[in-house]
Design a protein around this motif. Structure first.
Motif, short mmCIF file in Angstrom:
data_model
loop_
_atom_site.label_atom_id
_atom_site.label_comp_id
_atom_site.label_asym_id
_atom_site.label_seq_id
_atom_site.Cartn_x
_atom_site.Cartn_y
_atom_site.Cartn_z
N ILE A 190 92.43 22.96 97.62
CA ILE A 190 90.90 22.86 98.10
C ILE A 190 90.74 23.70 99.19
N GLN A 249 85.78 23.47 98.56
CA GLN A 249 85.66 24.32 97.28
C GLN A 249 87.07 24.38 96.67
N LEU A 250 87.27 24.22 95.41
CA LEU A 250 88.81 24.23 94.73
C LEU A 250 88.78 25.72 94.36
N LYS A 251 90.12 26.01 94.65
CA LYS A 251 90.52 27.38 94.26
C LYS A 251 91.83 27.39 93.36
N VAL A 258 91.56 27.05 90.26
CA VAL A 258 91.24 25.77 89.10
C VAL A 258 92.11 25.75 88.01
N GLU A 311 96.45 24.99 92.26
CA GLU A 311 95.08 24.50 92.48
C GLU A 311 95.11 24.16 93.87
N GLU A 365 84.10 21.08 91.18
CA GLU A 365 84.79 21.86 91.76
C GLU A 365 84.25 22.15 93.09
N SER A 366 83.35 21.51 93.87
CA SER A 366 83.05 21.75 94.97
C SER A 366 82.12 20.55 95.59
#
Length: 110
Positions: free
Chosen positions: A71, A60-62, A64, A69, A42-43
């Motif tokens: 990035i 960084q994924l937001k 998720v 979702e 996820e990052s």
């Protein structure tokens, strides 16, 4: 076949431009000084330093697992311009697009 004065002038200008547009001088090949990378599900982060540039970035994924979702990416890079000065560009890329900042970049008037 008759040519107009404007056509002849355009040919002369084109010839002058092609003579002035010489190929760039060969540059030395940059040497990699450091490369680090850390990629997770996820990052991610990476940094690259060469003899003429530097680049750091992290993502960084937001949100998720949701329909929203996305990035978010933050980073910077430096380079030496044709004038010999070192320039730095900091940036964010997210749902608002790519947003660069640098002392040499124009700023939006508020």
């Amino acid at each position: 076949m008759k040519y107009s004065y404007a056509f002849a002038a355009a040919l002369v200008c084109l010839a002058c431009v092609s003579v002035r547009a010489a190929p760039p001088a060969a540059q030395e090949e940059a040497q990699v000084l450091r490369y680090d990378s850390d990629v997770q599900p996820e990052s991610y982060k990476f940094s690259l330093d060469t003899s003429d540039k530097a680049h750091y970035e992290e993502g960084q994924l937001k949100n998720v697992g949701t329909d929203h979702e996305a990035i978010t990416v933050r980073g910077y890079y430096t380079y030496v311009g044709d004038d010999g000065k070192t320039y730095t560009v900091k940036y964010v890329a997210d749902e608002n697009g790519f947003q660069p900042e640098g002392d040499h970049l124009p700023r939006a008037v508020q």
